[in-house]
Design a protein around this motif. Structure first.
Motif, PDB file in Angstrom:
ATOM      1  N   VAL A  50       0.859  -1.178   0.000  1.00  8.17           N
ATOM      2  CA  VAL A  50       0.000   0.000   0.000  1.00  8.17           C
ATOM      3  C   VAL A  50       0.894   1.226   0.000  1.00  8.17           C
ATOM      4  O   VAL A  50       2.072   1.152   0.338  1.00  8.17           O
ATOM      5  N   CYS A  51       0.331   2.345  -0.353  1.00  7.89           N
ATOM      6  CA  CYS A  51       1.071   3.600  -0.328  1.00  7.89           C
ATOM      7  C   CYS A  51       1.450   3.911   1.120  1.00  7.89           C
ATOM      8  O   CYS A  51       0.582   3.899   2.004  1.00  7.89           O
ATOM      9  N   PRO A  52       2.717   4.204   1.403  1.00  5.83           N
ATOM     10  CA  PRO A  52       3.119   4.491   2.776  1.00  5.83           C
ATOM     11  C   PRO A  52       2.583   5.829   3.300  1.00  5.83           C
ATOM     12  O   PRO A  52       2.578   6.059   4.502  1.00  5.83           O
ATOM     13  N   LEU A  53       2.104   6.668   2.410  1.00  2.00           N
ATOM     14  CA  LEU A  53       1.586   7.968   2.814  1.00  2.00           C
ATOM     15  C   LEU A  53       0.084   7.913   3.103  1.00  2.00           C
ATOM     16  O   LEU A  53      -0.370   8.430   4.124  1.00  2.00           O
TER      17      LEU A  53
ATOM     18  N   GLY B 168      -3.354   3.665   0.825  1.00  2.52           N
ATOM     19  CA  GLY B 168      -4.268   3.297  -0.249  1.00  2.52           C
ATOM     20  C   GLY B 168      -3.634   2.300  -1.204  1.00  2.52           C
ATOM     21  O   GLY B 168      -2.435   2.014  -1.129  1.00  2.52           O
ATOM     22  N   PRO B 169      -4.431   1.769  -2.132  1.00  4.73           N
ATOM     23  CA  PRO B 169      -3.933   0.765  -3.092  1.00  4.73           C
ATOM     24  C   PRO B 169      -2.968   1.374  -4.105  1.00  4.73           C
ATOM     25  O   PRO B 169      -2.954   2.590  -4.330  1.00  4.73           O
ATOM     26  N   LEU B 170      -2.169   0.496  -4.694  1.00  6.36           N
ATOM     27  CA  LEU B 170      -1.199   0.888  -5.712  1.00  6.36           C
ATOM     28  C   LEU B 170      -1.487   0.136  -7.002  1.00  6.36           C
ATOM     29  O   LEU B 170      -1.986  -0.982  -6.985  1.00  6.36           O
ATOM     30  N   GLU B 171      -1.157   0.754  -8.118  1.00  8.40           N
ATOM     31  CA  GLU B 171      -1.268   0.123  -9.428  1.00  8.40           C
ATOM     32  C   GLU B 171       0.112   0.120 -10.067  1.00  8.40           C
ATOM     33  O   GLU B 171       0.830   1.117  -9.996  1.00  8.40           O
ATOM     34  N   PHE B 172       0.474  -0.991 -10.715  1.00  4.66           N
ATOM     35  CA  PHE B 172       1.770  -1.089 -11.377  1.00  4.66           C
ATOM     36  C   PHE B 172       1.665  -0.581 -12.800  1.00  4.66           C
ATOM     37  O   PHE B 172       0.812  -1.004 -13.564  1.00  4.66           O
TER      38      PHE B 172
ATOM     39  N   ARG C  28      -4.288   8.252  -4.839  1.00  2.00           N
ATOM     40  CA  ARG C  28      -4.676   9.101  -3.703  1.00  2.00           C
ATOM     41  C   ARG C  28      -3.597  10.120  -3.360  1.00  2.00           C
ATOM     42  O   ARG C  28      -3.890  11.273  -3.080  1.00  2.00           O
ATOM     43  N   ALA C  29      -2.345   9.686  -3.365  1.00  4.43           N
ATOM     44  CA  ALA C  29      -1.232  10.572  -3.016  1.00  4.43           C
ATOM     45  C   ALA C  29      -0.686  11.320  -4.225  1.00  4.43           C
ATOM     46  O   ALA C  29       0.126  12.232  -4.068  1.00  4.43           O
TER      47      ALA C  29
ATOM     48  N   VAL D 203      10.284   1.191  -9.234  1.00  7.46           N
ATOM     49  CA  VAL D 203      10.594  -0.225  -9.050  1.00  7.46           C
ATOM     50  C   VAL D 203      11.934  -0.449  -9.719  1.00  7.46           C
ATOM     51  O   VAL D 203      12.077  -0.248 -10.922  1.00  7.46           O
ATOM     52  N   ARG D 204      12.927  -0.821  -8.919  1.00 10.95           N
ATOM     53  CA  ARG D 204      14.281  -1.015  -9.445  1.00 10.95           C
ATOM     54  C   ARG D 204      14.669  -2.481  -9.304  1.00 10.95           C
ATOM     55  O   ARG D 204      14.665  -3.010  -8.203  1.00 10.95           O
ATOM     56  N   ASP D 205      14.996  -3.110 -10.417  1.00  7.25           N
ATOM     57  CA  ASP D 205      15.364  -4.533 -10.444  1.00  7.25           C
ATOM     58  C   ASP D 205      14.301  -5.392  -9.782  1.00  7.25           C
ATOM     59  O   ASP D 205      14.607  -6.337  -9.064  1.00  7.25           O
ATOM     60  N   GLY D 206      13.030  -5.039  -9.993  1.00  6.74           N
ATOM     61  CA  GLY D 206      11.928  -5.811  -9.443  1.00  6.74           C
ATOM     62  C   GLY D 206      11.629  -5.521  -7.984  1.00  6.74           C
ATOM     63  O   GLY D 206      10.775  -6.152  -7.391  1.00  6.74           O
ATOM     64  N   ILE D 207      12.325  -4.540  -7.397  1.00  2.00           N
ATOM     65  CA  ILE D 207      12.130  -4.207  -5.982  1.00  2.00           C
ATOM     66  C   ILE D 207      11.466  -2.843  -5.873  1.00  2.00           C
ATOM     67  O   ILE D 207      12.032  -1.839  -6.307  1.00  2.00           O
ATOM     68  N   PRO D 208      10.270  -2.782  -5.296  1.00  2.73           N
ATOM     69  CA  PRO D 208       9.599  -1.490  -5.117  1.00  2.73           C
ATOM     70  C   PRO D 208      10.320  -0.651  -4.057  1.00  2.73           C
ATOM     71  O   PRO D 208      10.635  -1.144  -2.984  1.00  2.73           O
ATOM     72  N   ILE D 209      10.577   0.592  -4.386  1.00  4.14           N
ATOM     73  CA  ILE D 209      11.197   1.523  -3.451  1.00  4.14           C
ATOM     74  C   ILE D 209      10.069   2.339  -2.823  1.00  4.14           C
ATOM     75  O   ILE D 209       9.578   3.303  -3.412  1.00  4.14           O
ATOM     76  N   MET D 210       9.646   1.935  -1.644  1.00  2.00           N
ATOM     77  CA  MET D 210       8.456   2.497  -1.014  1.00  2.00           C
ATOM     78  C   MET D 210       8.797   3.627  -0.050  1.00  2.00           C
ATOM     79  O   MET D 210       8.339   3.670   1.085  1.00  2.00           O
TER      80      MET D 210
END
Length: 73
Positions: A26-29, A32-36, A47-48, A54-61
């Protein structure tokens, strides 16, 4: 003689995000939901109004790493 194996665990192709992981994120702020967005390789929080990379398959949240999306007209 044993055949060398290729290390495949932990390696993700560009543009690929684990669907099960996406369902949990979910969005850390706003929480809410996220879409790729595969085109930009980002997780979008409508929402935000932010896009998390997303770097090398890793989401930077991290909100500090997120890009602000342009206002909708």
């Amino acid at each position: 003689m044993s055949k060398p194996t290729e290390p495949t665990t932990g390696i993700r192709a560009r543009g690929v995000v684990d669907v099960k992981m996406l369902e949990l994120l979910v969005c850390p702020l706003t929480y809410g939901p996220l879409e790729f967005d595969a085109k930009t390789e980002e997780l979008i929080s409508k929402r935000a109004n932010l896009a998390y990379p997303v770097r090398d398959g890793i989401p930077i949240m991290l909100v500090s790493e997120a890009r602000e999306l342009p206002d909708k007209v």
